[in-house]
Design an enzyme around this catalytic site. Structure first.
Site, mmCIF file in Angstrom:
data_model
loop_
_atom_site.group_PDB
_atom_site.id
_atom_site.type_symbol
_atom_site.label_atom_id
_atom_site.label_comp_id
_atom_site.label_asym_id
_atom_site.label_seq_id
_atom_site.Cartn_x
_atom_site.Cartn_y
_atom_site.Cartn_z
ATOM 1 N N SER A 81 61.699 16.866 27.728
ATOM 2 C CA SER A 81 62.120 16.267 26.456
ATOM 3 C C SER A 81 61.600 17.058 25.251
ATOM 4 O O SER A 81 61.742 16.602 24.108
ATOM 5 C CB SER A 81 61.613 14.821 26.379
ATOM 6 O OG SER A 81 60.224 14.782 26.610
ATOM 7 N N THR A 185 59.072 12.527 22.277
ATOM 8 C CA THR A 185 58.620 13.596 21.388
ATOM 9 C C THR A 185 57.129 13.791 21.546
ATOM 10 O O THR A 185 56.393 12.820 21.711
ATOM 11 C CB THR A 185 58.940 13.177 19.938
ATOM 12 O OG1 THR A 185 60.347 13.065 19.814
ATOM 13 C CG2 THR A 185 58.401 14.155 18.926
ATOM 14 N N THR A 203 60.598 18.162 19.637
ATOM 15 C CA THR A 203 61.398 17.432 20.622
ATOM 16 C C THR A 203 62.709 18.150 20.916
ATOM 17 O O THR A 203 63.186 18.937 20.097
ATOM 18 C CB THR A 203 61.721 16.006 20.086
ATOM 19 O OG1 THR A 203 62.276 15.214 21.119
ATOM 20 C CG2 THR A 203 62.696 16.039 18.922
ATOM 21 N N ARG A 213 73.441 16.552 16.081
ATOM 22 C CA ARG A 213 72.729 15.307 15.775
ATOM 23 C C ARG A 213 71.320 15.620 15.230
ATOM 24 O O ARG A 213 70.593 16.437 15.757
ATOM 25 C CB ARG A 213 72.613 14.484 17.051
ATOM 26 C CG ARG A 213 71.776 13.212 16.915
ATOM 27 C CD ARG A 213 70.542 13.285 17.764
ATOM 28 N NE ARG A 213 69.890 11.990 17.930
ATOM 29 C CZ ARG A 213 68.625 11.854 18.308
ATOM 30 N NH1 ARG A 213 67.887 12.908 18.557
ATOM 31 N NH2 ARG A 213 68.095 10.662 18.447
ATOM 32 N N VAL A 214 70.960 14.981 14.142
ATOM 33 C CA VAL A 214 69.597 15.092 13.616
ATOM 34 C C VAL A 214 69.031 13.687 13.547
ATOM 35 O O VAL A 214 69.651 12.799 12.954
ATOM 36 C CB VAL A 214 69.572 15.720 12.201
ATOM 37 C CG1 VAL A 214 68.158 15.740 11.645
ATOM 38 C CG2 VAL A 214 70.140 17.142 12.230
ATOM 39 N N ASP A 216 64.955 11.430 13.740
ATOM 40 C CA ASP A 216 63.742 11.316 12.929
ATOM 41 C C ASP A 216 62.788 12.501 13.016
ATOM 42 O O ASP A 216 62.142 12.863 12.028
ATOM 43 C CB ASP A 216 62.994 10.024 13.294
ATOM 44 C CG ASP A 216 62.564 9.950 14.757
ATOM 45 O OD1 ASP A 216 63.172 10.635 15.609
ATOM 46 O OD2 ASP A 216 61.621 9.184 15.052
ATOM 47 N N THR A 236 57.822 8.122 17.873
ATOM 48 C CA THR A 236 58.578 8.534 19.057
ATOM 49 C C THR A 236 59.464 7.370 19.495
ATOM 50 O O THR A 236 59.109 6.208 19.304
ATOM 51 C CB THR A 236 57.651 8.999 20.194
ATOM 52 O OG1 THR A 236 58.457 9.404 21.308
ATOM 53 C CG2 THR A 236 56.684 7.925 20.656
ATOM 54 N N GLY A 237 60.604 7.725 20.072
ATOM 55 C CA GLY A 237 61.529 6.683 20.499
ATOM 56 C C GLY A 237 62.920 6.948 19.963
ATOM 57 O O GLY A 237 63.309 8.096 19.770
ATOM 58 N N GLY A 239 65.193 7.757 17.695
ATOM 59 C CA GLY A 239 65.153 8.333 16.357
ATOM 60 C C GLY A 239 66.364 7.991 15.518
ATOM 61 O O GLY A 239 66.295 7.992 14.286
HETATM 62 N N1 ASP Z 1 62.609 10.410 18.291
HETATM 63 C C1 ASP Z 1 63.187 11.432 19.127
HETATM 64 C C2 ASP Z 1 64.636 11.540 18.824
HETATM 65 O O1 ASP Z 1 65.282 10.513 18.669
HETATM 66 C C3 ASP Z 1 63.011 11.202 20.572
HETATM 67 C C4 ASP Z 1 61.714 10.545 21.019
HETATM 68 O O2 ASP Z 1 60.705 10.653 20.349
HETATM 69 O O3 ASP Z 1 61.664 9.880 22.066
HETATM 70 O O4 ASP Z 1 65.161 12.636 18.812
#
Ligand code: ASP
Length: 325
Positions: A81, A185, A203, A213-214, A216, A236-237, A239
């Protein structure tokens, strides 16, 4: 350690055994004066923190430490990832995002949609150091990296190519339109022990995302933020969701108004849930540190519970974040 999906992670008894479980990050708080502290997301954050501490103790700056620490995760093909070996976009191209911020200068550099360069955090740092820009994207970012001496390389590994081919061949395969798949991330917040804060993250974003795609991670104030007067944060998560809440700067401003890092993390997630109760089901997690080296970490729910790595006083810990819902 292979980080493939959150479901695998939740099932991983072996990992859980290694975790010093804590429902409260306050256990991990302390006075950081004269002692650096490194706080990173996910189990791979441990290797990042350890490298950061090594760089810092060898005379590197805090920025060097955060950059080189994150490089370890970017270089690891087993982490699917981030960086080399990260799962690609819909077209099978690895597309990387990263950002770094110096809390003394209030200055950040970031990179979006970078192809063929495995260390976007280092390119992001050069955007900050060598240009008057803050964010560069796509083809321009790639050409900038080449000018800075980086080499283009194939970032797909046999394992990530296999995953992509399998996804493509699956009838009605999941796409980002439905459920976010495989992300995580590396976010890091660090202090030198004298009130200086640096934050950064890197990430490959969501697997199978639409090219371009952009989210967070490379956006200043969303994926990362640092301010020596107040602290630093990273997210993280999902975004695509969290970008709408400018998570990192929101947390930092709460700390500026007196919240502890843990209170600020919790309040941010609570705000997300209050504005839309469906967000309680979301994959959202945040980390934060104030200039005294006190830390916080929170996850929206137990299905997406963040393990975070903390390096302090020469010791490396893997801890569990607080869970809000
Ligand atoms: N936040 C990141 C994104 O959406 C992915 C992640 O941190 O899990 O690209």
């Amino acid at each position: 350690m292979e980080i493939v999906s959150r479901r695998d992670f939740m099932k991983s008894v072996a990992v859980a055994g290694a975790v010093a479980a804590s429902s409260s990050a306050s256990d991990a708080s302390g006075d950081a004066r004269l002692q650096p502290v490194f706080l990173s997301t996910w189990p791979f954050g441990q290797a990042a923190n350890e490298q950061a501490a090594k760089v810092f103790h060898s005379g590197g700056s805090l920025l060097d430490a955060v950059e080189k620490g994150i490089n370890v995760v970017e270089d690891d093909p087993k982490v699917m990832s981030v960086g080399y070996g990260g799962l690609p976009n819909e077209d099978g191209v690895v597309e990387l995002d990263a950002g770094i911020m110096d809390g003394t200068r209030h200055r950040a550099g970031s990179i979006c949609n970078l192809h063929h360069i495995k260390n976007p955090i280092s390119v992001a740092r050069l955007v900050m150091e060598k240009t008057r820009h803050t964010t560069m994207a796509g083809e321009g970012a790639f050409l900038f990296a080449l000018k800075m001496g980086f080499h283009a390389e194939q970032l797909l590994t046999p394992a990530s190519l296999e995953r992509w081919l399998k996804w493509k061949a699956t009838p009605n395969h999941l796409t980002y339109w439905i459920t976010p798949e495989n992300h995580d991330t590396i976010g890091m917040v660090a202090t030198d022990g004298n009130g200086h804060i640096v934050a950064g993250c890197s990430t490959s974003g969501l697997a199978w995302k639409i090219p371009g795609r952009v989210a967070d991670s490379p956006l200043v104030g969303c994926g990362f933020y640092a301010d020596d007067q107040a602290g630093g944060a990273s997210a993280t998560g999902d975004g695509d969701l969290m970008t709408n809440y400018c998570t990192s700067i929101s947390i930092v401003r709460m700390m500026e108004r007196g919240a502890s890092p843990q209170e600020a993390c919790n309040e941010l997630l609570q705000h997300m849930a209050q504005t839309d109760s469906r967000n309680k089901e979301s994959q959202s997690a945040v980390i934060a540190m104030n200039p005294r080296g006190e830390v916080g970490a929170a996850s929206m729910n137990a299905q997406f519970r963040l393990q975070y790595a903390l390096w302090r006083n020469g010791q490396s810990h893997l801890l569990l974040s607080e869970v809000l819902y």
